[in-house]
Design an enzyme around this catalytic site. Sequence first.
Site, mmCIF file in Angstrom:
data_model
loop_
_atom_site.group_PDB
_atom_site.id
_atom_site.type_symbol
_atom_site.label_atom_id
_atom_site.label_comp_id
_atom_site.label_asym_id
_atom_site.label_seq_id
_atom_site.Cartn_x
_atom_site.Cartn_y
_atom_site.Cartn_z
ATOM 1 N N SER A 1 109.838 -30.641 70.714
ATOM 2 C CA SER A 1 111.136 -30.382 69.976
ATOM 3 C C SER A 1 110.538 -30.249 68.191
ATOM 4 O O SER A 1 109.683 -31.186 68.052
ATOM 5 C CB SER A 1 112.161 -31.254 70.009
ATOM 6 O OG SER A 1 113.225 -31.149 69.108
ATOM 7 N N TYR B 1 115.633 -40.226 70.036
ATOM 8 C CA TYR B 1 115.565 -38.995 70.807
ATOM 9 C C TYR B 1 114.293 -38.445 70.286
ATOM 10 O O TYR B 1 113.202 -38.137 70.910
ATOM 11 C CB TYR B 1 116.519 -38.002 70.603
ATOM 12 C CG TYR B 1 115.914 -36.682 71.068
ATOM 13 C CD1 TYR B 1 115.815 -36.475 72.335
ATOM 14 C CD2 TYR B 1 116.038 -35.619 70.019
ATOM 15 C CE1 TYR B 1 115.677 -34.966 72.732
ATOM 16 C CE2 TYR B 1 115.500 -34.448 70.220
ATOM 17 C CZ TYR B 1 115.289 -34.002 71.773
ATOM 18 O OH TYR B 1 114.855 -32.849 71.761
ATOM 19 N N LYS C 1 110.125 -38.018 71.638
ATOM 20 C CA LYS C 1 109.262 -36.569 71.725
ATOM 21 C C LYS C 1 107.883 -36.798 71.152
ATOM 22 O O LYS C 1 106.958 -36.424 71.651
ATOM 23 C CB LYS C 1 110.232 -35.452 71.209
ATOM 24 C CG LYS C 1 111.323 -35.035 71.754
ATOM 25 C CD LYS C 1 110.789 -34.263 73.246
ATOM 26 C CE LYS C 1 111.820 -33.972 74.050
ATOM 27 N NZ LYS C 1 111.694 -33.609 75.504
HETATM 28 C C1 UD1 Z 1 118.845 -31.273 66.721
HETATM 29 C C2 UD1 Z 1 117.253 -31.246 66.696
HETATM 30 C C3 UD1 Z 1 116.611 -30.325 68.025
HETATM 31 C C4 UD1 Z 1 117.039 -30.895 69.195
HETATM 32 C C5 UD1 Z 1 118.686 -30.862 69.361
HETATM 33 C C6 UD1 Z 1 119.044 -31.694 70.690
HETATM 34 C C7 UD1 Z 1 116.382 -31.701 64.597
HETATM 35 C C8 UD1 Z 1 116.023 -30.797 63.321
HETATM 36 N N1 UD1 Z 1 116.801 -30.975 65.433
HETATM 37 O O1 UD1 Z 1 119.207 -30.096 66.739
HETATM 38 O O2 UD1 Z 1 115.377 -30.568 67.801
HETATM 39 O O3 UD1 Z 1 116.514 -30.098 70.266
HETATM 40 O O4 UD1 Z 1 118.984 -31.566 68.086
HETATM 41 O O5 UD1 Z 1 120.438 -31.542 70.620
HETATM 42 O O6 UD1 Z 1 116.367 -32.654 64.726
HETATM 43 N N2 UD1 Z 1 127.086 -28.341 63.528
HETATM 44 C C9 UD1 Z 1 128.267 -28.273 63.156
HETATM 45 N N3 UD1 Z 1 129.260 -28.633 63.910
HETATM 46 C C10 UD1 Z 1 129.252 -28.862 65.260
HETATM 47 C C11 UD1 Z 1 127.776 -29.023 65.799
HETATM 48 C C12 UD1 Z 1 126.716 -28.692 64.905
HETATM 49 O O7 UD1 Z 1 128.328 -27.901 62.044
HETATM 50 O O8 UD1 Z 1 130.147 -29.079 65.807
HETATM 51 C C13 UD1 Z 1 125.982 -28.021 62.700
HETATM 52 C C14 UD1 Z 1 124.919 -29.198 62.591
HETATM 53 O O9 UD1 Z 1 125.434 -30.221 61.586
HETATM 54 C C15 UD1 Z 1 123.622 -28.575 62.365
HETATM 55 C C16 UD1 Z 1 123.548 -27.416 63.059
HETATM 56 O O10 UD1 Z 1 124.935 -26.981 63.203
HETATM 57 O O11 UD1 Z 1 123.368 -28.302 61.233
HETATM 58 C C17 UD1 Z 1 122.880 -27.380 64.293
HETATM 59 O O12 UD1 Z 1 123.492 -28.689 65.177
HETATM 60 P P1 UD1 Z 1 122.969 -28.884 66.593
HETATM 61 O O13 UD1 Z 1 123.204 -27.649 67.604
HETATM 62 O O14 UD1 Z 1 123.576 -30.190 67.002
HETATM 63 O O15 UD1 Z 1 121.259 -28.893 66.607
HETATM 64 P P2 UD1 Z 1 120.567 -29.820 65.653
HETATM 65 O O16 UD1 Z 1 121.196 -31.172 65.424
HETATM 66 O O17 UD1 Z 1 119.908 -28.770 64.673
#
Ligand code: UD1
Length: 354
Positions: free
Chosen positions: A139, A163, A167
């Site tokens: 990841s 997590y 990895k």
């Molecule tokens: C993270 C990890 C990724 C991993 C994944 C597993 C990092 C950079 N990325 O992804 O490698 O595979 O977790 O789950 O460490 N968001 C909202 N509202 C929500 C959900 C998410 O605003 O309800 C935003 C988050 O703040 C983020 C983006 O959407 O900015 C993506 O979030 P998410 O889908 O959870 O993935 P990551 O946290 O980027």
Amino acid sequence: MSFPFLIFGGMNNNPKYILVTGGAGYIGSHTVVALSKRGYIPIIIDDFRNSNRDVLERISALVDQELIHFSISCQNKERLRGVFSQFPIWGIIHFAADKSVSESVENPLKYFDNNMGGLVSILELASEHEVNNFVFSSSCTVYGEPKKIPVDESFPVSHNSPYGYTKKVNEEMIEQFAASQSGFKSTLLRYFNPIGAHESGTLGEEPNGKPDNLLPYITQTAAGIREELTIFGDDYDTPDGTCIRDYIHVVDLAEAHVEAMNQLENPPTPIQVFNIGTGKGTSVLELVKYFEKNTGEKLKYKIGKRRKGDIPAIFANTEKAEKDLRWKSRLTVEDAVIDAWKFEQFIRNKRNRE
Ligand code: UD1
């Protein structure tokens, strides 16, 4: 279980068996479809802790063949040994792992136990049975909070959650194991943010309970399962203030595994590492807008506080994957939101029928 007689349309006269741990999961199921289409014979290992048994039927319908599958945990070495003895396995794709950043912060030991323990038992069996071709599901989380973007594979590794730590250590375990094992070759694929679903709308991401990840939360909100989406912060130092990620369509990601398996026939070096992303950053607000525009659904959302541990922005430099793996993403974020929405409706109809 019955042993299938398979016909591979002349694609491959000597099809290879590939063990796919976590093969019923989100990325695993799409990869099983891609492997089958390219003439490999996948063997699915999954304990269904985070996936649904009826995925097997849906995969089978897409590839039009009987699947080989076993309900086994990767830590059950004795039962897994039976599978290694039964089939002449050529390669392994190891997906099976826990993957929630927030859960890992609450319960790090679960992550150390499953993600480290599962890998150790798979590598032990690979060694015993001389299976030398190994693709690992890593990841972009191994870059921690990068000092600049886009990130390339030479950037220092780090972690900002248990997590991410698993990895990072898993990658190192594979490298050290490979150094001890003559002939062993491995490709480590560092995924950015997988989203989307199979174009049929029958395979996709089915989180247990409330989703952690953004797109499943969006589709569940549009479907009325969640009341509204909370955008975690709009005061980041990015053009619209929301976080930027590199969202990669899961079907493209699945293809990257098939390319990696192909290349393990004759790789340039025993260990290879590739970023698997699109090379393009998309903000949370942009993803919401893509969803609304491409599905015609109006999404209810509000701006909330920043989520602890989120990094402001990350996206991939994909040059190495394009040049050395000969893989490049083909599908867009628009394709992904359309496919994910199709899948959300498929799941809803399925639940209504049950
Ligand atoms: C993270 C990890 C990724 C991993 C994944 C597993 C990092 C950079 N990325 O992804 O490698 O595979 O977790 O789950 O460490 N968001 C909202 N509202 C929500 C959900 C998410 O605003 O309800 C935003 C988050 O703040 C983020 C983006 O959407 O900015 C993506 O979030 P998410 O889908 O959870 O993935 P990551 O946290 O980027």
